[in-house]
Design a protein around this motif. Structure first.
Motif, PDB file in Angstrom:
ATOM      1  N   ALA A 132       0.868  -1.204  -0.042  1.00 29.65           N
ATOM      2  CA  ALA A 132      -0.001   0.072   0.087  1.00 29.65           C
ATOM      3  C   ALA A 132       0.905   1.386  -0.099  1.00 29.65           C
ATOM      4  O   ALA A 132       0.463   2.292  -0.661  1.00 29.65           O
ATOM      5  CB  ALA A 132      -0.962  -0.052   1.265  1.00 29.65           C
ATOM      6  N   GLU A 133       2.019   1.251   0.660  1.00 33.83           N
ATOM      7  CA  GLU A 133       2.739   2.376   0.786  1.00 33.83           C
ATOM      8  C   GLU A 133       3.431   2.645  -0.504  1.00 33.83           C
ATOM      9  O   GLU A 133       3.589   3.666  -1.054  1.00 33.83           O
ATOM     10  CB  GLU A 133       4.171   2.334   1.781  1.00 33.83           C
ATOM     11  CG  GLU A 133       3.499   2.154   3.181  1.00 33.83           C
ATOM     12  CD  GLU A 133       4.555   2.054   4.324  1.00 33.83           C
ATOM     13  OE1 GLU A 133       5.589   2.775   4.145  1.00 33.83           O
ATOM     14  OE2 GLU A 133       4.609   1.277   4.915  1.00 33.83           O
ATOM     15  N   LEU A 134       3.866   1.650  -1.250  1.00 33.15           N
ATOM     16  CA  LEU A 134       4.303   1.753  -2.659  1.00 33.15           C
ATOM     17  C   LEU A 134       3.592   2.335  -3.772  1.00 33.15           C
ATOM     18  O   LEU A 134       3.835   3.249  -4.489  1.00 33.15           O
ATOM     19  CB  LEU A 134       5.054   0.410  -3.012  1.00 33.15           C
ATOM     20  CG  LEU A 134       5.911   0.461  -4.223  1.00 33.15           C
ATOM     21  CD1 LEU A 134       7.139   1.366  -4.150  1.00 33.15           C
ATOM     22  CD2 LEU A 134       6.288  -0.904  -4.585  1.00 33.15           C
ATOM     23  N   VAL A 135       2.166   1.941  -3.485  1.00 38.54           N
ATOM     24  CA  VAL A 135       1.232   2.438  -4.526  1.00 38.54           C
ATOM     25  C   VAL A 135       1.059   4.055  -4.065  1.00 38.54           C
ATOM     26  O   VAL A 135       0.931   4.852  -5.179  1.00 38.54           O
ATOM     27  CB  VAL A 135      -0.088   1.656  -4.265  1.00 38.54           C
ATOM     28  CG1 VAL A 135      -1.490   2.418  -4.925  1.00 38.54           C
ATOM     29  CG2 VAL A 135      -0.042   0.204  -4.766  1.00 38.54           C
ATOM     30  N   GLU A 136       1.046   4.376  -2.721  1.00 43.61           N
ATOM     31  CA  GLU A 136       0.785   5.659  -2.371  1.00 43.61           C
ATOM     32  C   GLU A 136       1.840   6.469  -2.964  1.00 43.61           C
ATOM     33  O   GLU A 136       1.911   7.709  -3.298  1.00 43.61           O
ATOM     34  CB  GLU A 136       0.871   5.844  -0.636  1.00 43.61           C
ATOM     35  CG  GLU A 136       0.813   7.114  -0.253  1.00 43.61           C
ATOM     36  CD  GLU A 136       0.528   7.106   1.298  1.00 43.61           C
ATOM     37  OE1 GLU A 136       1.254   8.019   1.788  1.00 43.61           O
ATOM     38  OE2 GLU A 136      -0.370   6.258   1.784  1.00 43.61           O
ATOM     39  N   GLN A 172      13.167  -0.190  -0.724  1.00 42.59           N
ATOM     40  CA  GLN A 172      12.933  -1.349   0.289  1.00 42.59           C
ATOM     41  C   GLN A 172      11.699  -2.178   0.044  1.00 42.59           C
ATOM     42  O   GLN A 172      11.396  -3.256   0.093  1.00 42.59           O
ATOM     43  CB  GLN A 172      12.997  -0.944   1.433  1.00 42.59           C
ATOM     44  CG  GLN A 172      14.601  -0.391   1.837  1.00 42.59           C
ATOM     45  CD  GLN A 172      14.613   0.391   3.305  1.00 42.59           C
ATOM     46  OE1 GLN A 172      13.757   0.753   3.728  1.00 42.59           O
ATOM     47  NE2 GLN A 172      15.785   0.849   3.493  1.00 42.59           N
ATOM     48  N   GLU A 173      10.574  -1.349  -0.201  1.00 40.86           N
ATOM     49  CA  GLU A 173       9.243  -1.943  -0.408  1.00 40.86           C
ATOM     50  C   GLU A 173       9.033  -3.056  -1.649  1.00 40.86           C
ATOM     51  O   GLU A 173       8.682  -3.844  -1.684  1.00 40.86           O
ATOM     52  CB  GLU A 173       8.288  -0.692  -0.673  1.00 40.86           C
ATOM     53  CG  GLU A 173       7.855  -0.190   0.753  1.00 40.86           C
ATOM     54  CD  GLU A 173       7.238  -0.798   1.645  1.00 40.86           C
ATOM     55  OE1 GLU A 173       6.290  -1.607   1.473  1.00 40.86           O
ATOM     56  OE2 GLU A 173       7.720  -0.480   2.773  1.00 40.86           O
ATOM     57  N   VAL A 174       9.965  -2.310  -2.773  1.00 35.32           N
ATOM     58  CA  VAL A 174      10.026  -3.232  -4.098  1.00 35.32           C
ATOM     59  C   VAL A 174      10.801  -4.376  -3.385  1.00 35.32           C
ATOM     60  O   VAL A 174      10.263  -5.673  -3.833  1.00 35.32           O
ATOM     61  CB  VAL A 174      10.782  -2.400  -5.106  1.00 35.32           C
ATOM     62  CG1 VAL A 174      10.828  -3.552  -6.291  1.00 35.32           C
ATOM     63  CG2 VAL A 174       9.761  -1.526  -5.632  1.00 35.32           C
TER      64      VAL A 174
END
Length: 65
Positions: free
Chosen positions: A1-5, A28-30
């Protein structure tokens, strides 16, 4: 969700530049997502590389029209 944001924030206004911290966080999220996908593919017996190549070929055909 953070990456989409982060992606939505970036694409809403292309003049915005991601700070080094946000860019590092996105990386890091990826990495976390890719690790999870590798583990999931391994558990399910899916060849991730072949799945990716198949998807890329499907996209090429769809956009070539």
């Amino acid at each position: 969700a953070e990456l989409v944001e982060i992606f939505q924030w970036q694409t809403e206004d292309e003049s915005r530049q991601l700070s080094a911290d946000k860019l590092e966080h996105a990386g890091q999220e990826v990495g976390d997502i890719l690790m999870y996908l590798l583990l999931m593919c391994s558990e399910l017996g899916i060849d991730m590389e072949q799945a990716l190549l198949t998807k890329l070929a499907d996209n090429e055909r769809r956009f070539a029209r």
